[in-house]
Design a protein around this motif. Structure first.
Motif, PDB file in Angstrom:
ATOM      1  N   ARG A   5      15.651   7.678 -12.024  1.00 39.26           N
ATOM      2  CA  ARG A   5      17.036   8.091 -12.220  1.00 39.26           C
ATOM      3  C   ARG A   5      17.150   9.275 -13.174  1.00 39.26           C
ATOM      4  NH1 ARG A   5      18.932   2.032 -13.425  1.00 39.26           N
ATOM      5  NH2 ARG A   5      16.947   2.237 -14.542  1.00 39.26           N
ATOM      6  N   HIS A  42      21.126  13.196  -1.104  1.00 36.83           N
ATOM      7  CA  HIS A  42      21.361  11.812  -1.505  1.00 36.83           C
ATOM      8  C   HIS A  42      22.858  11.513  -1.546  1.00 36.83           C
ATOM      9  CE1 HIS A  42      20.687   8.005  -3.690  1.00 36.83           C
ATOM     10  NE2 HIS A  42      21.791   8.331  -4.340  1.00 36.83           N
ATOM     11  N   ASN A  79      15.896   4.054  -2.256  1.00 38.94           N
ATOM     12  CA  ASN A  79      17.033   4.965  -2.375  1.00 38.94           C
ATOM     13  C   ASN A  79      16.688   6.301  -1.720  1.00 38.94           C
ATOM     14  OD1 ASN A  79      16.276   7.088  -4.612  1.00 38.94           O
ATOM     15  ND2 ASN A  79      15.624   5.104  -5.436  1.00 38.94           N
ATOM     16  N   GLN A  80      17.720   6.949  -1.232  1.00 41.59           N
ATOM     17  CA  GLN A  80      17.540   8.175  -0.453  1.00 41.59           C
ATOM     18  C   GLN A  80      16.893   9.280  -1.267  1.00 41.59           C
ATOM     19  OE1 GLN A  80      17.566   8.775   2.563  1.00 41.59           O
ATOM     20  NE2 GLN A  80      18.737  10.567   3.243  1.00 41.59           N
ATOM     21  N   ARG A 127      17.800   1.196  -7.319  1.00 38.69           N
ATOM     22  CA  ARG A 127      18.802   1.729  -6.412  1.00 38.69           C
ATOM     23  C   ARG A 127      19.719   2.691  -7.149  1.00 38.69           C
ATOM     24  NH1 ARG A 127      20.573  -4.136  -5.236  1.00 38.69           N
ATOM     25  NH2 ARG A 127      19.920  -4.109  -7.410  1.00 38.69           N
ATOM     26  N   ARG A 138      25.393   5.606  -4.096  1.00 34.45           N
ATOM     27  CA  ARG A 138      25.611   6.676  -3.112  1.00 34.45           C
ATOM     28  C   ARG A 138      27.003   6.499  -2.507  1.00 34.45           C
ATOM     29  NH1 ARG A 138      21.946   7.625   2.276  1.00 34.45           N
ATOM     30  NH2 ARG A 138      22.569   9.780   2.706  1.00 34.45           N
ATOM     31  N   GLU A 150      22.633   1.331  -2.778  1.00 32.79           N
ATOM     32  CA  GLU A 150      21.662   1.198  -1.707  1.00 32.79           C
ATOM     33  C   GLU A 150      20.792  -0.035  -1.904  1.00 32.79           C
ATOM     34  OE1 GLU A 150      20.360   5.085   0.392  1.00 32.79           O
ATOM     35  OE2 GLU A 150      19.746   5.172  -1.690  1.00 32.79           O
TER      36      GLU A 150
END
Length: 392
Positions: free
Chosen positions: A84, A144, A316-317, A382, A385, A390
Motif C-alpha cells: 500500500r 487500479h 488486488n488489481q 486488499r 477500489r 477487493e
C-alpha cells in the motif's frame, strides 16, 4: 450458541492477518526461490565480467559485486515494505523520474554520443532506467482506480497515454531508441492486462507503421545505419556491420559445449565489441556453447514464471498489474538483448539483466524484482477500489 459466519469473513480474517504481519513473518513470506535465481544470475554475470577482463576482477567484476551487495539489500527492503505504500507513492515516483529525465536535458553528461546520465559523483545515474519502473507503478495505480466499464471508454485512456508519451519523447531525444521501445512495450502490457480492447492496440500499431516514413526522418544518422545494417550487415563489414558480424562469429564458434571458461577467442582477442555490456551473452555462448546459453535462458524463464504466478496470486488489481508489468519489462530486456546479438533485431543497446555491467541497470532490475516480491509478501492485502474492497 453457534456463531454465524458471514460469507466473506474468512477472506477478511486472512486479509487482516496479512495487514498486521511482523517483520519476521514478512521475511518468512519472501519467495526465497526467486531470490536464489536472482543470485544465480548475478553470480553468472560476475563470472562473465571476470572473463571479459581476461581473468581479472578489475575493472568490472569488483565494482559489480559491490553494486550487487547493495542492490540485494535494497531489493529485500523493497520487498518488505507494505504494497500500500508503493501504491500511494506511485505517482510521486513517476513525477520524480520525469523530473530527472528533464534534468538530463539541462545538466546531463554525454557518453558515447548520447546524453543519458546525471553525474552524482558516486554513480552515473541513468533516469531512463528508473522510469521503466516508475511508469509501470504509475499505470498500475491509474488502472487500479478505473472500472472495467470505464476502461472501454477512449477518453479514459488519454491520461495514461500522455503518461507514456512524456517520458518516451524525452528518452528518444537523448537519443535512446532501445529504452524508448522498452518503455512503450512494457506500458502496452499493463494496458492490455488492465482490460484495454485488442482492436485499440491494432489501431495504434497500424498508425505506428503508417508513421514510420515520417519517424525515419527524425532518427539520428547512426540509428538509421543500425536499421540498414540489420537489413544487410554485409554491406559494411568493417564499419556499421562489424559488431553484429563478430557477434554471429562468436556465437557460432562456441558450438554445443563451448570453448571453455576464459578460452573464447573472439572476446579475448578483442574482436567482440562491448563484451562487458551489450554483447556479454555472445561471450557466454562462445565459452559455454549452446548448453550454457540454454541454461541461462532456462533460469530467466523460471524467473519470469515466478513473476507471472505472483501476479496471478495477488488479490488486488494494483499488485497484479505491477507484478505483471515489471515481469514483462524483464522479459523485454532478455528478449531484445538476445535477439539483438543474434541479428534478429537491430542493435539498440539493451543490456542483459543481472549479467551485463552497469550500476543503474542492475539497481533498476533489483528494485523491480523487489516490488514483485512485495506483491507476493502482501498478496492477501486488499486495496479499496471505487468503494469496494477487493477480495471480500
Amino acid at each position: 450458541m453457534p456463531v454465524k459466519v458471514h460469507p466473506g469473513s474468512r477472506g477478511a480474517i486472512v486479509g487482516h492477518k496479512h495487514e498486521n504481519m511482523s517483520l519476521l513473518q514478512k521475511l518468512l513470506q519472501i519467495n526465497w526461490g526467486l531470490v536464489l535465481l536472482v543470485l544465480t544470475l548475478s553470480g553468472i554475470g560476475l563470472g562473465m565480467l571476470y572473463s571479459a577482463a581476461n581473468g581479472n576482477f578489475d575493472p568490472w567484476a569488483s565494482r559489480q559485486a559491490v553494486r550487487l551487495a547493495g542492490g540485494c539489500i535494497i531489493m529485500l527492503v523493497v520487498a518488505l515494505v507494505d504494497i500500500r505504500f508503493w501504491f500511494k507513492c506511485s505517482y510521486l515516483f513517476y513525477f520524480g523520474a520525469l523530473i530527472l529525465l528533464i534534468g538530463v536535458e539541462v545538466m546531463g553528461s554525454v557518453g558515447m554520443g548520447a546524453k543519458r546520465w546525471i553525474n552524482l559523483g558516486v554513480i552515473q545515474l541513468q533516469p531512463s532506467e528508473l522510469m521503466k519502473i516508475a511508469i509501470v507503478m504509475a499505470l498500475a495505480r491509474y488502472f487500479h482506480g478505473v472500472s472495467a466499464e470505464n476502461i472501454r471508454r477512449p477518453l479514459m485512456l488519454i491520461v495514461p497515454l500522455l503518461m507514456v508519451a512524456a517520458p518516451s519523447v524525452l528518452v528518444l531525444k537523448q537519443p535512446d531508441l532501445g529504452t524508448t521501445v522498452l518503455l512503450i512495450m512494457a506500458s502496452g502490457a499493463v494496458f492490455f492486462c488492465a482490460g484495454v480492447r485488442l482492436w485499440k492496440f491494432v489501431l495504434v500499431a497500424v498508425a505506428g507503421m503508417a508513421a514510420i516514413p515520417v519517424g525515419w526522418q527524425f532518427l539520428k544518422p547512426y540509428q538509421q545505419n543500425r536499421v540498414l545494417t540489420f537489413l544487410d550487415p554485409e554491406k559494411d563489414p568493417l564499419g556499421t556491420g562489424y559488431n553484429i558480424i563478430q557477434s554471429k562469429i562468436a556465437l557460432g564458434s562456441g558450438g554445443v559445449s563451448g570453448k571453455g571458461f576464459l578460452q573464447g577467442t573472439q572476446s579475448h582477442l578483442n574482436f567482440l565489441p562491448e563484451k562487458q555490456t551489450d554483447f556479454i551473452f555472445t561471450m557466454l555462448a562462445e565459452e559455454f556453447g549452446m548448453i550454457g546459453a540454454l541454461a541461462l535462458l532456462g533460469i530467466y524463464i523460471l524467473v519470469l514464471i515466478y513473476g507471472m504466478a505472483i501476479s496471478a496470486r495477488a488479490r488486488n488489481q494494483y499488485a497484479r498489474l505491477l507484478a505483471l508489468g515489471l515481469t514483462t519489462n524483464l522479459f523485454l530486456y532478455v528478449f531484445i538483448n538476445m535477439a539483438m546479438v543474434m541479428g534478429l533485431v537491430p542493435v539498440v543497446g539493451v543490456p542483459l539483466p543481472l549479467i551485463s555491467y552497469g550500476g543503474t541497470v542492475m539497481l533498476t532490475i533489483l528494485i523491480g524484482i523487489g516490488l514483485v516480491m512485495s506483491a507476493w509478501v502482501h498478496r492477501d492485502i486488499r486495496i479499496p477500489r471505487h468503494g469496494v474492497v477487493e477480495g471480500a
